[in-house]
Design a protein around this motif. Structure first.
Motif, mmCIF file in Angstrom:
data_model
loop_
_atom_site.group_PDB
_atom_site.id
_atom_site.type_symbol
_atom_site.label_atom_id
_atom_site.label_comp_id
_atom_site.label_asym_id
_atom_site.label_seq_id
_atom_site.Cartn_x
_atom_site.Cartn_y
_atom_site.Cartn_z
ATOM 1 N N ALA A 103 0.734 -1.124 0.074
ATOM 2 C CA ALA A 103 -0.132 -0.036 0.128
ATOM 3 C C ALA A 103 0.884 1.190 -0.076
ATOM 4 O O ALA A 103 0.534 2.300 -0.749
ATOM 5 C CB ALA A 103 -1.026 0.016 1.209
ATOM 6 N N LEU A 104 1.896 1.149 0.796
ATOM 7 C CA LEU A 104 2.800 2.404 0.710
ATOM 8 C C LEU A 104 3.519 2.670 -0.619
ATOM 9 O O LEU A 104 3.606 3.762 -1.062
ATOM 10 C CB LEU A 104 3.885 1.976 1.778
ATOM 11 N N SER A 105 3.985 1.421 -1.059
ATOM 12 C CA SER A 105 4.520 1.729 -2.692
ATOM 13 C C SER A 105 3.590 2.146 -3.589
ATOM 14 O O SER A 105 3.774 2.966 -4.365
ATOM 15 C CB SER A 105 5.247 0.268 -2.990
ATOM 16 N N GLY A 106 2.271 1.524 -3.336
ATOM 17 C CA GLY A 106 1.287 2.358 -4.476
ATOM 18 C C GLY A 106 0.984 3.623 -4.282
ATOM 19 O O GLY A 106 0.775 4.364 -5.307
ATOM 20 N N ALA A 107 0.788 4.125 -2.753
ATOM 21 C CA ALA A 107 0.627 5.399 -2.599
ATOM 22 C C ALA A 107 1.724 6.366 -3.189
ATOM 23 O O ALA A 107 1.501 7.597 -3.757
ATOM 24 C CB ALA A 107 0.270 5.897 -1.265
ATOM 25 N N VAL A 108 2.873 5.978 -3.182
ATOM 26 C CA VAL A 108 4.160 6.665 -3.550
ATOM 27 C C VAL A 108 4.171 6.673 -5.062
ATOM 28 O O VAL A 108 4.312 7.951 -5.698
ATOM 29 C CB VAL A 108 5.472 6.109 -3.074
ATOM 30 N N LEU A 109 3.907 5.668 -5.859
ATOM 31 C CA LEU A 109 3.965 5.633 -7.148
ATOM 32 C C LEU A 109 2.871 6.545 -7.844
ATOM 33 O O LEU A 109 2.925 7.080 -8.853
ATOM 34 C CB LEU A 109 3.759 4.072 -7.585
ATOM 35 N N GLN A 110 1.583 6.537 -7.283
ATOM 36 C CA GLN A 110 0.506 7.169 -7.602
ATOM 37 C C GLN A 110 0.799 8.714 -7.551
ATOM 38 O O GLN A 110 0.352 9.507 -8.513
ATOM 39 C CB GLN A 110 -0.829 6.769 -6.809
ATOM 40 N N GLY A 119 -0.057 1.330 -10.003
ATOM 41 C CA GLY A 119 0.047 0.426 -8.874
ATOM 42 C C GLY A 119 1.683 -0.181 -9.102
ATOM 43 O O GLY A 119 2.414 0.035 -9.937
ATOM 44 N N PRO A 120 1.839 -1.118 -8.133
ATOM 45 C CA PRO A 120 3.151 -1.887 -8.039
ATOM 46 C C PRO A 120 3.664 -2.638 -9.337
ATOM 47 O O PRO A 120 4.686 -2.654 -9.494
ATOM 48 C CB PRO A 120 3.058 -2.801 -6.753
ATOM 49 N N GLN A 121 2.430 -2.983 -10.030
ATOM 50 C CA GLN A 121 2.594 -3.970 -11.142
ATOM 51 C C GLN A 121 3.110 -2.843 -12.386
ATOM 52 O O GLN A 121 3.650 -3.478 -13.247
ATOM 53 C CB GLN A 121 1.356 -4.781 -11.504
ATOM 54 N N THR A 122 2.705 -1.593 -12.365
ATOM 55 C CA THR A 122 3.241 -0.683 -13.120
ATOM 56 C C THR A 122 4.607 -0.616 -13.695
ATOM 57 O O THR A 122 4.980 -0.424 -14.750
ATOM 58 C CB THR A 122 2.392 0.727 -12.922
ATOM 59 N N ALA A 270 13.560 2.743 -6.420
ATOM 60 C CA ALA A 270 14.480 1.822 -5.674
ATOM 61 C C ALA A 270 13.801 1.130 -4.484
ATOM 62 O O ALA A 270 13.776 0.032 -3.948
ATOM 63 C CB ALA A 270 15.775 2.208 -5.592
ATOM 64 N N ALA A 271 13.295 2.238 -3.729
ATOM 65 C CA ALA A 271 12.794 1.868 -2.342
ATOM 66 C C ALA A 271 11.596 1.334 -2.534
ATOM 67 O O ALA A 271 11.323 -0.022 -1.925
ATOM 68 C CB ALA A 271 12.268 3.301 -1.777
ATOM 69 N N THR A 272 10.556 1.620 -3.579
ATOM 70 C CA THR A 272 9.116 0.646 -3.668
ATOM 71 C C THR A 272 9.605 -0.615 -4.500
ATOM 72 O O THR A 272 9.178 -1.691 -4.145
ATOM 73 C CB THR A 272 8.511 1.499 -4.932
ATOM 74 N N CYS A 273 10.822 -0.912 -5.273
ATOM 75 C CA CYS A 273 11.324 -2.140 -5.730
ATOM 76 C C CYS A 273 11.550 -3.123 -4.724
ATOM 77 O O CYS A 273 11.393 -4.188 -4.676
ATOM 78 C CB CYS A 273 12.380 -1.914 -6.797
ATOM 79 N N LEU A 274 12.228 -2.460 -3.779
ATOM 80 C CA LEU A 274 12.681 -3.285 -2.450
ATOM 81 C C LEU A 274 11.595 -3.847 -1.709
ATOM 82 O O LEU A 274 11.688 -5.089 -1.375
ATOM 83 C CB LEU A 274 13.688 -2.534 -1.607
ATOM 84 N N GLY A 287 -1.662 -8.919 -5.774
ATOM 85 C CA GLY A 287 -2.082 -7.888 -6.627
ATOM 86 C C GLY A 287 -3.343 -7.020 -5.909
ATOM 87 O O GLY A 287 -3.656 -7.510 -4.862
ATOM 88 N N TRP A 288 -3.440 -5.764 -6.343
ATOM 89 C CA TRP A 288 -4.564 -4.969 -5.984
ATOM 90 C C TRP A 288 -4.529 -4.156 -4.728
ATOM 91 O O TRP A 288 -5.123 -3.229 -4.294
ATOM 92 C CB TRP A 288 -5.918 -5.668 -6.057
ATOM 93 N N VAL A 289 -3.520 -4.696 -3.667
ATOM 94 C CA VAL A 289 -3.419 -3.996 -2.560
ATOM 95 C C VAL A 289 -2.818 -2.515 -2.734
ATOM 96 O O VAL A 289 -3.444 -1.676 -2.369
ATOM 97 C CB VAL A 289 -2.648 -5.049 -1.461
ATOM 98 N N GLY A 290 -1.887 -2.445 -3.605
ATOM 99 C CA GLY A 290 -1.031 -1.253 -3.684
ATOM 100 C C GLY A 290 -1.905 -0.298 -4.854
ATOM 101 O O GLY A 290 -1.524 0.658 -4.825
#
Length: 362
Positions: A103-110, A119-122, A270-274, A287-290
């Protein structure tokens, strides 16, 4: 500006109620207690609390029997203690930490890409981690090779995204998203090829179940690996949450405010990838969480990432813990948690899209 860009840039209406945000912060704790209690072997919530409190105080050499009269260790059975501390606790904690990281990664990417549909898959990291994991399963089996393969695949996918993306085009954000889509699609095709050539009797069932996502292999070593990577990646994202606010204004505005968008994007990627690769390494693709959780939280906490990011993390933790509990208890045979998140996430996301469409038409 396109309709999609307008949706991405326009702030979502927020209900700025401190009580609601406080409730979200407490939500993972309550959810964890319920998840530890629920299951085919029911453990009363009072016993769960007593077991955890007893063991926690025991770590500091404190005997709770002296100041917890009537609630001594004898109030629960040894079987209940084993179920709570050995079987369920590492699994619930893994689900919570993984949900927080996604969820944190998804919020950052958005916020970074100014697009609520990202989302993280993007960015291709999840697909790259999945590819590395299935190749490791095919060649070596489960365990440490899967962890190394997932981290290596995610790193190579991110490197490929950055190579494809030059950043000097008309729209660096758009080219970066498209580069992630291209790399993700390529990794997805290779995952399909690996599953096609896998031994259908030995390797294929394990690969398919791993790809669907599951915390069935939860253990303390896996929890330690996931927690370490999520704390490092999540710490970087939270430390840079004000920069995500600046990046969401656009590159020109970011440079005006003294921020280098290209450098900050690479650090955040890099942080979201980790965080994403750590989740894939220990529990497969989920999927879908982020994608869904940050959009839901934005309706409550607002679009300020200084508040949105931590609230998204706690909401994602509660959601994935609840989803994993449903996955292990809905049927006699455990359902992969990735199926549960997809079943829940798709209608919620459809409702969010409908809500955005109505807001644009108004």
């Amino acid at each position: 500006m396109s309709t999609l860009d307008a949706v991405a840039v326009q702030p979502v209406r927020s209900i700025k109620v401190p009580i609601a945000i406080g409730a979200l912060v407490l939500l993972p704790v309550v959810t964890a207690m319920l998840c530890l209690s629920a299951g085919r072997y029911q453990v009363p919530a009072a016993h769960v609390f007593g077991i955890l409190l007893h063991d926690l105080l025991g770590l500091f050499g404190v005997d709770p029997a002296g100041w917890l009269p009537g609630w001594a260790a004898a109030s629960w059975t040894p079987t209940e203690r084993i179920v709570v501390t050995t079987v369920r606790l590492p699994r619930v904690l893994m689900a919570g930490i993984a949900g927080a990281g996604l969820a944190l990664s998804g919020a950052v990417l958005q916020g970074m890409f100014r697009n609520p549909l990202v989302g993280p898959q993007t960015i291709g990291a999840a697909s790259g981690a999945s590819l590395g994991g299935v190749v490791a399963i095919l060649l070596f089996g489960f365990g440490l090779p899967v962890h190394l393969g997932a981290f290596g695949g995610a790193a190579l996918a991110l490197a490929a995204v950055l190579i494809v993306h030059r950043g000097d085009g008309v729209s660096p954000v758009l080219t970066l998203v498209l580069a992630g889509v291209v790399v993700g699609a390529f990794c997805g095709a290779l995952v399909g090829f690996v599953t096609f050539i896998a031994d259908p009797e030995v390797k294929l069932p394990g690969i398919v179940f791993w790809l669907l996502g599951s915390f069935a292999a939860a253990s303390w070593p896996n929890l330690a690996l996931l927690a370490a990577c999520t704390i490092v990646g999540g710490g970087v994202m939270l430390a840079m949450r004000w920069r995500v606010n600046v990046l969401s204004l656009g590159d020109e505005e970011a440079r005006t405010l003294g921020v280098e968008p290209g450098r900050d994007r690479v650090i955040l990627l890099a942080a979201t990838c980790l965080a994403i690769s750590a989740q894939v390494a220990v529990s497969g693709t989920i999927g879908w969480v982020g994608l869904v959780i940050p959009n839901l939280v934005r309706m409550v906490a607002g679009a300020d990432h200084r508040r949105l990011l931590p609230v998204s993390a706690v909401a994602g933790a509660a959601f994935l813990m609840a989803a994993d509990t449903l996955a292990r208890d809905l049927s006699a045979a455990e359902i992969p948690v990735g199926i549960v998140t997809a079943i829940v996430g798709t209608p919620v996301f459809a409702w969010l899209l409908r809500r955005h469409a109505r807001g644009q038409a108004a």
